[in-house]
Design a protein around this motif. Structure first.
Motif, PDB file in Angstrom:
ATOM      1  N   LEU B 170     -58.419 -17.053  70.958  1.00  0.00           N
ATOM      2  CA  LEU B 170     -58.691 -15.629  70.754  1.00  0.00           C
ATOM      3  C   LEU B 170     -58.151 -15.152  69.400  1.00  0.00           C
ATOM      4  CD1 LEU B 170     -57.937 -14.382  74.360  1.00  0.00           C
ATOM      5  CD2 LEU B 170     -60.149 -14.262  73.192  1.00  0.00           C
ATOM      6  N   HIS B 171     -56.989 -15.691  69.015  1.00  0.00           N
ATOM      7  CA  HIS B 171     -56.426 -15.324  67.715  1.00  0.00           C
ATOM      8  C   HIS B 171     -57.428 -15.627  66.606  1.00  0.00           C
ATOM      9  CE1 HIS B 171     -53.926 -15.363  64.104  1.00  0.00           C
ATOM     10  NE2 HIS B 171     -54.377 -16.602  63.889  1.00  0.00           N
ATOM     11  N   PHE B 172     -57.965 -16.860  66.639  1.00  0.00           N
ATOM     12  CA  PHE B 172     -58.925 -17.224  65.587  1.00  0.00           C
ATOM     13  C   PHE B 172     -60.199 -16.398  65.713  1.00  0.00           C
ATOM     14  CE2 PHE B 172     -56.422 -21.305  65.626  1.00  0.00           C
ATOM     15  CZ  PHE B 172     -55.879 -21.120  64.357  1.00  0.00           C
ATOM     16  N   GLY B 173     -60.576 -16.076  66.956  1.00  0.00           N
ATOM     17  CA  GLY B 173     -61.770 -15.262  67.182  1.00  0.00           C
ATOM     18  C   GLY B 173     -61.614 -13.872  66.587  1.00  0.00           C
ATOM     19  N   SER B 200     -70.615 -14.878  58.705  1.00  0.00           N
ATOM     20  CA  SER B 200     -71.381 -14.059  57.760  1.00  0.00           C
ATOM     21  C   SER B 200     -72.703 -14.735  57.433  1.00  0.00           C
ATOM     22  CB  SER B 200     -70.589 -13.854  56.465  1.00  0.00           C
ATOM     23  OG  SER B 200     -69.346 -13.254  56.771  1.00  0.00           O
ATOM     24  N   SER B 201     -72.661 -16.046  57.332  1.00  0.00           N
ATOM     25  CA  SER B 201     -73.866 -16.766  56.941  1.00  0.00           C
ATOM     26  C   SER B 201     -74.894 -16.787  58.071  1.00  0.00           C
ATOM     27  CB  SER B 201     -73.509 -18.201  56.533  1.00  0.00           C
ATOM     28  OG  SER B 201     -73.113 -18.924  57.682  1.00  0.00           O
ATOM     29  N   THR B 202     -74.481 -16.484  59.312  1.00  0.00           N
ATOM     30  CA  THR B 202     -75.456 -16.522  60.415  1.00  0.00           C
ATOM     31  C   THR B 202     -76.287 -15.260  60.481  1.00  0.00           C
ATOM     32  OG1 THR B 202     -73.823 -15.572  61.902  1.00  0.00           O
ATOM     33  CG2 THR B 202     -74.032 -17.983  61.910  1.00  0.00           C
ATOM     34  N   GLY B 203     -75.883 -14.220  59.761  1.00  0.00           N
ATOM     35  CA  GLY B 203     -76.665 -12.989  59.695  1.00  0.00           C
ATOM     36  C   GLY B 203     -76.470 -12.072  60.896  1.00  0.00           C
ATOM     37  N   ILE B 204     -75.430 -12.284  61.702  1.00  0.00           N
ATOM     38  CA  ILE B 204     -75.147 -11.368  62.814  1.00  0.00           C
ATOM     39  C   ILE B 204     -74.716 -10.024  62.228  1.00  0.00           C
ATOM     40  CG2 ILE B 204     -73.690 -10.990  64.861  1.00  0.00           C
ATOM     41  CD1 ILE B 204     -73.338 -14.058  64.979  1.00  0.00           C
ATOM     42  N   SER B 205     -75.123  -8.950  62.887  1.00  0.00           N
ATOM     43  CA  SER B 205     -74.835  -7.637  62.303  1.00  0.00           C
ATOM     44  C   SER B 205     -73.341  -7.349  62.316  1.00  0.00           C
ATOM     45  CB  SER B 205     -75.566  -6.543  63.093  1.00  0.00           C
ATOM     46  OG  SER B 205     -74.860  -6.271  64.283  1.00  0.00           O
ATOM     47  N   LYS B 206     -72.904  -6.550  61.350  1.00  0.00           N
ATOM     48  CA  LYS B 206     -71.473  -6.242  61.225  1.00  0.00           C
ATOM     49  C   LYS B 206     -70.939  -5.561  62.460  1.00  0.00           C
ATOM     50  CE  LYS B 206     -70.960  -6.246  56.306  1.00  0.00           C
ATOM     51  NZ  LYS B 206     -70.738  -5.476  55.093  1.00  0.00           N
ATOM     52  N   ASN B 207     -71.744  -4.650  63.030  1.00  0.00           N
ATOM     53  CA  ASN B 207     -71.292  -3.938  64.228  1.00  0.00           C
ATOM     54  C   ASN B 207     -71.011  -4.901  65.359  1.00  0.00           C
ATOM     55  OD1 ASN B 207     -71.132  -1.436  63.240  1.00  0.00           O
ATOM     56  ND2 ASN B 207     -73.185  -0.773  63.940  1.00  0.00           N
ATOM     57  N   THR B 208     -71.937  -5.851  65.555  1.00  0.00           N
ATOM     58  CA  THR B 208     -71.744  -6.839  66.625  1.00  0.00           C
ATOM     59  C   THR B 208     -70.456  -7.615  66.365  1.00  0.00           C
ATOM     60  OG1 THR B 208     -74.120  -7.049  66.640  1.00  0.00           O
ATOM     61  CG2 THR B 208     -72.881  -8.682  67.908  1.00  0.00           C
ATOM     62  N   LEU B 209     -70.278  -8.033  65.120  1.00  0.00           N
ATOM     63  CA  LEU B 209     -69.087  -8.819  64.780  1.00  0.00           C
ATOM     64  C   LEU B 209     -67.820  -8.038  65.105  1.00  0.00           C
ATOM     65  CD1 LEU B 209     -70.237 -10.336  61.366  1.00  0.00           C
ATOM     66  CD2 LEU B 209     -69.839 -11.601  63.481  1.00  0.00           C
ATOM     67  N   ILE B 210     -67.816  -6.761  64.734  1.00  0.00           N
ATOM     68  CA  ILE B 210     -66.621  -5.947  64.972  1.00  0.00           C
ATOM     69  C   ILE B 210     -66.402  -5.731  66.464  1.00  0.00           C
ATOM     70  CG2 ILE B 210     -65.682  -3.596  64.689  1.00  0.00           C
ATOM     71  CD1 ILE B 210     -66.688  -3.740  61.802  1.00  0.00           C
ATOM     72  N   THR B 211     -67.515  -5.503  67.198  1.00  0.00           N
ATOM     73  CA  THR B 211     -67.390  -5.312  68.644  1.00  0.00           C
ATOM     74  C   THR B 211     -66.793  -6.566  69.288  1.00  0.00           C
ATOM     75  OG1 THR B 211     -69.361  -3.942  68.532  1.00  0.00           O
ATOM     76  CG2 THR B 211     -68.634  -4.641  70.734  1.00  0.00           C
ATOM     77  N   VAL B 212     -67.308  -7.732  68.873  1.00  0.00           N
ATOM     78  CA  VAL B 212     -66.784  -8.984  69.448  1.00  0.00           C
ATOM     79  C   VAL B 212     -65.296  -9.110  69.120  1.00  0.00           C
ATOM     80  CG1 VAL B 212     -66.888 -11.506  69.340  1.00  0.00           C
ATOM     81  CG2 VAL B 212     -69.000 -10.174  69.436  1.00  0.00           C
ATOM     82  N   SER B 213     -64.938  -8.818  67.867  1.00  0.00           N
ATOM     83  CA  SER B 213     -63.539  -8.924  67.445  1.00  0.00           C
ATOM     84  C   SER B 213     -62.660  -7.996  68.278  1.00  0.00           C
ATOM     85  CB  SER B 213     -63.427  -8.582  65.953  1.00  0.00           C
ATOM     86  OG  SER B 213     -62.069  -8.490  65.574  1.00  0.00           O
ATOM     87  N   GLY B 215     -63.339  -6.764  71.269  1.00  0.00           N
ATOM     88  CA  GLY B 215     -63.331  -7.275  72.647  1.00  0.00           C
ATOM     89  C   GLY B 215     -62.312  -8.394  72.775  1.00  0.00           C
ATOM     90  N   ALA B 216     -62.327  -9.310  71.791  1.00  0.00           N
ATOM     91  CA  ALA B 216     -61.382 -10.432  71.797  1.00  0.00           C
ATOM     92  C   ALA B 216     -59.954  -9.914  71.710  1.00  0.00           C
ATOM     93  CB  ALA B 216     -61.675 -11.374  70.633  1.00  0.00           C
ATOM     94  N   TRP B 217     -59.773  -8.839  70.938  1.00  0.00           N
ATOM     95  CA  TRP B 217     -58.420  -8.280  70.778  1.00  0.00           C
ATOM     96  C   TRP B 217     -57.890  -7.792  72.113  1.00  0.00           C
ATOM     97  CZ3 TRP B 217     -55.479  -4.089  71.665  1.00  0.00           C
ATOM     98  CH2 TRP B 217     -54.225  -4.034  70.994  1.00  0.00           C
TER      99      TRP B 217
END
Lengths: 264, 687
Positions: B170-173, B200-213, B215-217
């Motif tokens: 989770l830390h790395f996530g 970043s190279s996979t093209g996932i949207s920033k919002n999704t990335l932040i939401t996942v981060s 959630g992991a937190w």
């Protein structure tokens, strides 16, 4: 139940046989250096028997010993096992008494102590092994005696004793007060532990002299003794060892059998 | 945006954060308070002396992980894994306080995050995370694939490994998704940035990335709180208790036995209930109970215990673990105030149901368990306290033990009877010795021979050798001869505490009367007793040396010269009470190394991790139980394994045990056992 136990201090029977020395002139044993005397093994079992009765029936255990001033140690040992008090009977007049003389001294001390229900002795002393004192003491006290006990029970006003006989045991009852001599079959004495061990050590054991117990000089006079030691010697043992051989184990066994047959 | 400043289903993040925190902290505190109260059921004991020294011990042992690294051997490298886990997880612990507690909880993130401090710290955490993950994988392999004997499978260990591993993932996530979501391109922290660059190279949207981060937190936060709640309820309580246990460890001697005060005895006697030693869990001291919390069931003690190794049922690990279970079972009842009811008719008796009597008697008190214990648990004294109860309160002991104790009590030494063909003072004949009490001049050094060295023929030979060596070196000493009694050690180890107290008091009185300033001992058991245990009874006015220390010193000072060549291969068997209890293992080796031409081969179990001969703790007299083999035979195999022609030792018990082993193994033509004093005499220039 009030019990009086008579104990004797003896030369440690566990000393190495080679260290056992006697003086044939004075007809006495020479104690080896650095070996403390101990309570006679049968007397220790008598103390154990008394403690077991006390555990069940309550009461008081008094221990007495005819001996030197060092005999306080065996009294302390008995107290550390569970006895309540004890007295050393020590007087130059008590030295080298025979069984009759010892029993007389004990009887005077018992009379001084007063009320009692039971007197216990070891079946015999671990040193001289005469086995007389208990019976003579009962005679003097005019109470019944049961010898060689391996179990003692107090039943109402009686004592019920399981005693060893040559082909087993028998159960005998006698009214209280009685005297019982205790055999080793009664079982291992307890290891003195706990509080008693520490308290017994600090206890001062009173010493009674001839006049304290009213022992009469005429009774203690060696000239009136019933027994006399005419000689004292250490028996010599001869061991011959022969190894029986044979070409095969069977032959060796046969040789052994014929050898044994010839011996008989 | 920080996860805590967001709003979830209309509830502010920080409310959720603090509510969860308070619940977890409450559960944690409740359990800790309960465990603390249980510990307080134990008897009083003062372990608060020398606090400066104690704190230093903790820091120097735990921070560099000496506790586990000291027991790392070629065969058992697990201590390294623990050190990696400890250092790695400690970094995370700090980060939880800084980044979760201060930054998120108290809103200090503008100062703590998004700057160089965070970058540096996160980089350290990345490395630490890798270390922790490696340690977890290693630990999992050792539990589920190649399991060494000392470890047992437990659900608790599995839960902890999964929790810790998931924390790292989770830390790395959080880091990777968070960095990618922020749109920054960076090379720091090393692992997080690699993950971020990939995401970043996979093209996932920033919002999704932040939401996942985020959630992991939150998941990460929940795991940490869960971990906090779980620790004091599992064997991982050691994370909290071991520090305290090391803080309160015994300082002066390794096995501390408290005297039983006479006043307490008299009080018991007048109440009519004699309950000595430990028959119930609350008879132990609070430190004994803290020991139970500190145990992490690592099993190092289990595999080094000579009783276990030779196939007896005793296992020091099981003793500690079973006592802990028993404490947790009995404790609530005791706390509820029905202490009386519980102690009179407990569901289980501690001696018998929880710890088998047989196991209590199987211990040789060699201390191997304590030596390898990373958290300084004191196993030996618990066993001795239970023996005390059996002997002093219940009159229950093996017949062989009773015989020995009876001899100690009536005859002043454990050897009386058919076992000895000698009298105490026999060995002094024709030796021209100064016998105290007979000698008229002043001697302030006493050579304390010990019962075995004075009474048993084979050991008397060693005593005579040592006497001649001491005389040759010009040492001025006296002996007590026939007046020398037992030091009390066998009685004490067998639980017959009062006999020991009597011996100690009487002997100290003797030393005082003769104005003794220094005592030379040949038996390590006497040495330990006189040196470490007599001071508690007033015997603190004399110096005690073992003869190996003295001879090493005489050689250094040139008073003793070893000039005869001994062309032989030697090995040295360390006596537990010398090398382990008292850390005297350099001196004997120094002496052996000084012998011309002698070659020396070390056994694997040596010095402070030596293996018992089987004779300690009263076991010279207490009959050894049936196991798969005998303790001295195990040791003899190790001796034979060195190929040595002579096995040297410096303890009368060890010498007897080794000789018996040589006889039983049928190797007496190729192997001899000798006392070090005999070897020194051979090597001396006897002109």
């Amino acid at each position: 139940m009030n019990i009086i136990v008579c104990v004797k201090q003896v030369l440690d029977p566990e000393i190495p046989p080679a260290k056992f020395k006697i003086d044939p002139e004075t007809k006495q044993v020479i104690p080896p250096p650095g070996v403390p005397p101990v309570i006679s093994v049968y007397d220790e079992r008598a103390v154990e028997a008394a403690c077991r009765l006390k555990d069940k029936l309550k009461g008081k255990i008094t221990v007495i010993s005819v001996g030197s001033d060092k005999a306080a140690d065996v009294i302390k040992h008995a107290i550390s096992m569970g006895a309540d008090e004890g007295f050393v009977l020590c007087d130059p007049a008590f030295e080298n008494l025979d069984s009759f003389g010892t029993a007389y001294v004990l009887s005077k001390a018992i009379q001084k102590i007063g009320a009692y229900d039971l007197v216990l002795c070891g079946r015999q002393a671990a040193d001289w092994g005469a086995g007389q004192v208990g019976s003579i003491l009962a005679e003097i006290l005019a109470i019944p005696v049961i010898t060689l006990a391996c179990d003692i029970e107090g039943v109402d006003t009686n004592v019920r004793v399981k005693r060893i006989v040559s082909d087993g045991y028998e159960i005998v009852e006698a009214p209280l007060p009685s005297l019982v001599t205790v055999s080793s079959e009664i079982g291992l004495p307890r290891l003195p532990a706990g509080v008693r061990l520490m308290m017994a050590r600090k206890k001062v054991i009173p010493v009674w002299k001839a006049q304290d117990i009213g022992a009469e000089a005429s009774q203690l006079d060696k000239g009136n003794a019933h027994t006399e030691i005419t000689g004292l010697s250490v028996p010599t043992r001869k061991i011959e060892c022969e190894i029986i051989t044979g070409a095969t184990p069977g032959e060796a066994a046969a040789n052994l059998a014929s050898k044994l047959a010839n011996l008989i | 945006m920080s996860p805590v400043s967001a709003t979830y289903w209309g509830i502010p993040g920080y409310v959720i954060f603090w509510v969860l925190f308070v619940i977890a902290a409450g559960l944690f505190a409740k359990r800790i308070y309960f465990l603390f109260r249980l510990m307080r059921l134990g008897k009083q004991e003062n372990r608060f002396d020398h606090m400066g020294q104690r704190i230093k011990n903790v820091l120097f042992v735990i921070l560099p992980q000496w506790c586990t690294l000291r027991s790392v051997t070629k065969k058992d490298l697990a201590g390294i894994g623990h050190a990696l886990l400890f250092w790695g997880f400690s970094c995370f612990l700090v980060s939880y306080i800084v980044f979760i507690g201060l930054a998120e909880g108290f809103g200090l993130y503008p100062w703590l995050m998004g700057n160089n401090f965070e970058t540096v710290f996160s980089s350290i955490l990345d490395i630490a995370g890798l270390c922790v993950m490696a340690a977890m994988i290693w630990a999992a392999i050792r539990r589920y694939i190649v399991r060494p004997e000392r470890l047992e499978l437990s659900v608790e260990a599995g839960v902890i490994m999964v929790l810790v591993f998931s924390l790292m993932v989770l830390h790395f996530g959080i880091e990777g998704f968070g960095l990618a979501g922020s749109g920054e391109t960076t090379n720091w922290p090393p692992i997080g940035s690699v993950i971020a660059n990939y995401l970043s190279s996979t093209g996932i949207s920033k919002n999704t990335l932040i939401t996942v981060s985020q959630g992991a937190w939150w998941l990460h936060y929940l795991v940490i709180l869960g971990f906090t709640v779980y620790i004091p309820r599992s064997k991982h309580l050691h994370i909290l208790a071991s520090g305290a246990n090391i803080l309160f460890k015994p300082l002066a001697s390794k096995v501390v036995l408290e005297p039983i005060p006479l006043e307490a005895l008299e009080a018991m006697e007048s109440e009519g209930s004699v309950d000595l030693g430990a028959s119930k869990i609350q008879d132990f001291t609070w430190k004994d109970l803290l020991d139970l919390y500190a145990c992490t069931v690592c099993g190092r003690c289990h595999v080094s215990c000579p009783a276990h190794v030779s196939g007896k049922t005793l296992s020091p690990k099981e003793v500690i673990h079973d006592l802990k279970e028993h404490l947790l079972e009995e404790g609530p009842g005791l706390l509820a105030g029905n202490a009386q009811a519980t102690s009179e008719s407990p569901a289980k008796t501690m001696i018998g149901d929880v710890i088998a009597e047989e196991d209590i008697w199987a211990c040789t008190t060699c201390g191997a368990c304590q030596e390898v214990c990373p958290v300084d648990i004191e196993h030996v004294r618990k066993i001795i306290k239970m023996r005390q109860n059996l002997v002093l309160a219940q009159n229950k002991m093996p017949e062989s033990a009773q015989l020995m104790l009876r001899n100690m009590q009536t005859r002043g030494n454990p050897w009386a009877g058919a076992q000895s063909l000698r009298l105490r003072g026999d060995w002094t004949h024709d030796m021209g010795l100064k016998i105290l009490g007979q000698y008229e001049g002043r001697v302030d050094t006493l050579f304390w021979v010990g019962c075995t060295g004075a009474l048993i023929d084979r050991n008397v030979e060693a005593t005579l050798s040592l006497t001649r060596v001491l005389k040759a070196a010009g040492v001025d000493f006296g002996v007590l001869g026939e007046a020398e009694p037992c030091c009390g050690d066998p009685a004490r180890r067998a639980g017959y505490e009062f006999q020991f107290q009597i011996s100690a008091e009487e002997n100290i009185e003797t030393f005082k009367n003769y104005n003794i300033k220094k005592i030379i001992t040949s038996c390590p058991h006497c040495y330990n007793t006189l040196k470490n245990e007599y001071p508690r009874y007033g015997g603190d006015f004399f110096e005690v040396v073992h003869y190996t220390e003295l001879l090493a010193d005489l050689i250094t000072r040139g008073k003793l010269k070893l000039t005869n060549k001994l062309n032989t291969l030697l090995t040295y068997h360390d006596p537990c009470y010398l090398s382990r209890y008292n850390e005297v293992f350099r001196e004997p080796r120094q002496i052996i190394e000084g012998i011309p031409n002698a070659k020396f081969k070390e056994m694997e179990r040596s010095k402070n991790t030596t293996f018992c001969c089987g004779g300690g703790g009263g076991h010279m007299w207490i009959e050894e139980q049936h196991g798969t083999t005998k303790i001295n035979h195990v040791r003899m195999d190790e001796v034979i394994g060195t190929g040595a022609e002579t096995v040297v030792t410096s303890c009368p018990y060890c010498l007897q045990m080794l000789e018996e082993g040589i006889e039983q193994k049928g190797v007496k033509d190729s192997l001899k056992a000798k006392d070090l004093a005999e070897l020194v005499e051979e090597a001396m220039n006897q002109s």
